[in-house]
Design a protein around this motif. Sequence first.
Motif, PDB file in Angstrom:
ATOM      1  N   LEU A 314      21.131  67.666  79.127  1.00 38.92           N
ATOM      2  CA  LEU A 314      21.842  66.460  78.704  1.00 38.92           C
ATOM      3  C   LEU A 314      20.928  65.240  78.783  1.00 38.92           C
ATOM      4  O   LEU A 314      20.968  64.359  77.911  1.00 38.92           O
ATOM      5  CB  LEU A 314      23.089  66.248  79.563  1.00 38.92           C
ATOM      6  N   VAL A 315      20.099  65.168  79.809  1.00 37.28           N
ATOM      7  CA  VAL A 315      19.132  64.069  79.899  1.00 37.28           C
ATOM      8  C   VAL A 315      18.195  64.106  78.692  1.00 37.28           C
ATOM      9  O   VAL A 315      17.933  63.084  78.046  1.00 37.28           O
ATOM     10  CB  VAL A 315      18.313  64.150  81.202  1.00 37.28           C
ATOM     11  N   LEU A 316      17.685  65.289  78.379  1.00 36.54           N
ATOM     12  CA  LEU A 316      16.786  65.428  77.230  1.00 36.54           C
ATOM     13  C   LEU A 316      17.473  65.012  75.935  1.00 36.54           C
ATOM     14  O   LEU A 316      16.872  64.341  75.087  1.00 36.54           O
ATOM     15  CB  LEU A 316      16.302  66.879  77.131  1.00 36.54           C
ATOM     16  N   ASP A 317      18.732  65.405  75.776  1.00 37.74           N
ATOM     17  CA  ASP A 317      19.469  65.062  74.569  1.00 37.74           C
ATOM     18  C   ASP A 317      19.650  63.549  74.451  1.00 37.74           C
ATOM     19  O   ASP A 317      19.447  62.965  73.370  1.00 37.74           O
ATOM     20  CB  ASP A 317      20.837  65.747  74.586  1.00 37.74           C
ATOM     21  N   ARG A 318      20.017  62.915  75.554  1.00 43.07           N
ATOM     22  CA  ARG A 318      20.225  61.463  75.516  1.00 43.07           C
ATOM     23  C   ARG A 318      18.922  60.724  75.226  1.00 43.07           C
ATOM     24  O   ARG A 318      18.900  59.766  74.435  1.00 43.07           O
ATOM     25  CB  ARG A 318      20.821  60.986  76.835  1.00 43.07           C
ATOM     26  N   MET A 319      17.836  61.131  75.848  1.00 43.28           N
ATOM     27  CA  MET A 319      16.566  60.445  75.627  1.00 43.28           C
ATOM     28  C   MET A 319      16.057  60.672  74.208  1.00 43.28           C
ATOM     29  O   MET A 319      15.449  59.792  73.607  1.00 43.28           O
ATOM     30  CB  MET A 319      15.536  60.906  76.650  1.00 43.28           C
ATOM     31  N   GLN A 320      16.319  61.850  73.668  1.00 44.19           N
ATOM     32  CA  GLN A 320      15.911  62.103  72.281  1.00 44.19           C
ATOM     33  C   GLN A 320      16.713  61.237  71.311  1.00 44.19           C
ATOM     34  O   GLN A 320      16.160  60.670  70.359  1.00 44.19           O
ATOM     35  CB  GLN A 320      16.086  63.580  71.937  1.00 44.19           C
ATOM     36  N   SER A 371      11.702  62.523  80.387  1.00 44.91           N
ATOM     37  CA  SER A 371      11.464  61.565  79.310  1.00 44.91           C
ATOM     38  C   SER A 371      10.102  61.791  78.669  1.00 44.91           C
ATOM     39  O   SER A 371       9.953  61.692  77.437  1.00 44.91           O
ATOM     40  CB  SER A 371      11.555  60.128  79.846  1.00 44.91           C
ATOM     41  N   ALA A 372       9.104  62.101  79.484  1.00 50.94           N
ATOM     42  CA  ALA A 372       7.753  62.340  78.961  1.00 50.94           C
ATOM     43  C   ALA A 372       7.745  63.522  77.991  1.00 50.94           C
ATOM     44  O   ALA A 372       7.019  63.504  76.988  1.00 50.94           O
ATOM     45  CB  ALA A 372       6.787  62.578  80.114  1.00 50.94           C
ATOM     46  N   GLN A 373       8.565  64.536  78.285  1.00 53.90           N
ATOM     47  CA  GLN A 373       8.651  65.690  77.382  1.00 53.90           C
ATOM     48  C   GLN A 373       9.175  65.265  76.007  1.00 53.90           C
ATOM     49  O   GLN A 373       8.643  65.671  74.968  1.00 53.90           O
ATOM     50  CB  GLN A 373       9.570  66.752  77.985  1.00 53.90           C
ATOM     51  N   ILE A 374      10.202  64.445  76.014  1.00 62.48           N
ATOM     52  CA  ILE A 374      10.789  63.982  74.748  1.00 62.48           C
ATOM     53  C   ILE A 374       9.801  63.096  73.993  1.00 62.48           C
ATOM     54  O   ILE A 374       9.645  63.221  72.765  1.00 62.48           O
ATOM     55  CB  ILE A 374      12.104  63.227  75.002  1.00 62.48           C
ATOM     56  N   MET A 375       9.144  62.191  74.696  1.00 64.41           N
ATOM     57  CA  MET A 375       8.222  61.280  74.008  1.00 64.41           C
ATOM     58  C   MET A 375       7.051  62.050  73.383  1.00 64.41           C
ATOM     59  O   MET A 375       6.572  61.687  72.303  1.00 64.41           O
ATOM     60  CB  MET A 375       7.718  60.207  74.977  1.00 64.41           C
ATOM     61  N   LYS A 376       6.649  63.122  74.025  1.00 63.96           N
ATOM     62  CA  LYS A 376       5.581  63.939  73.445  1.00 63.96           C
ATOM     63  C   LYS A 376       6.079  64.611  72.162  1.00 63.96           C
ATOM     64  O   LYS A 376       5.368  64.636  71.148  1.00 63.96           O
ATOM     65  CB  LYS A 376       5.120  64.988  74.454  1.00 63.96           C
ATOM     66  N   GLN A 377       7.298  65.138  72.205  1.00 63.18           N
ATOM     67  CA  GLN A 377       7.878  65.772  71.006  1.00 63.18           C
ATOM     68  C   GLN A 377       8.033  64.773  69.863  1.00 63.18           C
ATOM     69  O   GLN A 377       7.825  65.104  68.695  1.00 63.18           O
ATOM     70  CB  GLN A 377       9.247  66.365  71.337  1.00 63.18           C
ATOM     71  N   GLU A 378       8.410  63.542  70.205  1.00 62.64           N
ATOM     72  CA  GLU A 378       8.692  62.526  69.190  1.00 62.64           C
ATOM     73  C   GLU A 378       7.449  61.723  68.816  1.00 62.64           C
ATOM     74  O   GLU A 378       7.538  60.788  68.018  1.00 62.64           O
ATOM     75  CB  GLU A 378       9.799  61.584  69.683  1.00 62.64           C
ATOM     76  N   ASN A 379       6.324  62.072  69.402  1.00 61.87           N
ATOM     77  CA  ASN A 379       5.062  61.376  69.118  1.00 61.87           C
ATOM     78  C   ASN A 379       5.149  59.886  69.432  1.00 61.87           C
ATOM     79  O   ASN A 379       4.695  59.030  68.667  1.00 61.87           O
ATOM     80  CB  ASN A 379       4.655  61.577  67.649  1.00 61.87           C
TER      81      ASN A 379
END
Length: 427
Positions: A314-320, A371-379
């Motif tokens: 859920l954290v990953l989903d919200r940050m994405q 959050s760092a995982q999401i930012m890496k995915q989203e460039n």
Amino acid sequence: MKHILTALLLAFTSTIFAADESLLWDLAKNEIPAAHQSGPVEKTNGTIKLHDGASFAVPAEAFPDQKNFTVQVTLSLDALVQDSVFTVMNKQSTDKDDGFAMFFNYKDKPYYARQVNSVVNKILMVGGSLNGRNEPEINKPVTFTMAVRNGLATFYIDDAPIKKCFMELIPSSGPMWIGRNDSAKSKTMPVTVHAVKVFGPTYAYVSKKETTGQFPRGAVAGKGWALDVPKIEHPEWPKVLIYGDSISGGYSGPFIAEMLKQHIYVFHCVHFVGGDVPVQALTEMAGHFKFDAIVFNNGLHSLGWTPDKVPDALVLDRMQKLARCFKSGAPQAKIFYLMTTPHTAARPAPDKPVTAFGDKNDIVLRLNNLSAQIMKQENIEVIDAYTLLASHLDLASGDNFHWQTPAYQLLSQQIADRVLPAVGKGK
């Protein structure tokens, strides 16, 4: 000397006449039609006592030019009522996003929950209080003013500006109610209304406390979002949006000042995600101006996101969702994510600096990792505010969350070092 005194007297007299000519409605002189009264409206010697939810209205005809007018309401509180709201002025349609309002609420604690709120086109803009950190005073008259110039509104309390709006007011055809809350369920409080005056466009309201800085700031808002914005006098300057919790409020001062030196405008939205992400509102906000860079953070208000309450997925989903709001709304912008700053311990003594992390710092580390995982995915590039301030715990404020001015200056410089090259202003 006689000629000078005569000229001064004539000038003074003409000013009075001009003011009188521009006075379109006056509680001391005008009658209130029965259709513009609700509940027990007691008018005595030019003043009105409102209690038990009573209200009255200034007729719509008193506002012939809704791009240029000034309205003033002077009132005093007869008693303080816990969890109550009093609406000083409300000229809005029930079914349209138009008009304006100004109201205040009362809670005995905490002091910062007592706010004077201004509204433009049904967008809430919070600012000011009746008596700072102290309780409002009973029986002390306070004057609320709204001055509209060329469609742009500024709200005042006792001549002090509390909010300037750079969003053009949409006219409302209805009357302006005093004492009528938006929600009939809201508790109100007893007040005495001493004066209500509406002036036309020839009356130039000028506050002695009006800011006259080189770079004035105000507000622009939409459905579910509001931005603190600069007055745009150089459209060609790059535009940077900063978005976040109170940490963004801390570094915004030195950051805005530094960016202005570089001929860059900074827009600021203080927001946090306490639940699901308001995708439509944030996407609209990100696209309202053509931003060249965006710096966003989300963390301090999410320290209740323990794994048992908010699982990783859920954290990953919200940050994405949050990241994609900015990417979708501002595809042309260079976007940066600011890591959540440390949760710090209290001061070991009032005169001693903070020396340790707080008991919620493990949550900060978890949020930063996800959050760092999401930012890496989203460039999206990451600005590591955590590491910066973790090495300066002595600059923590001691309230677990916030920091002293030198820490915010360090953070501002770190952000500037990344933003300047991104907007073509390499140092």
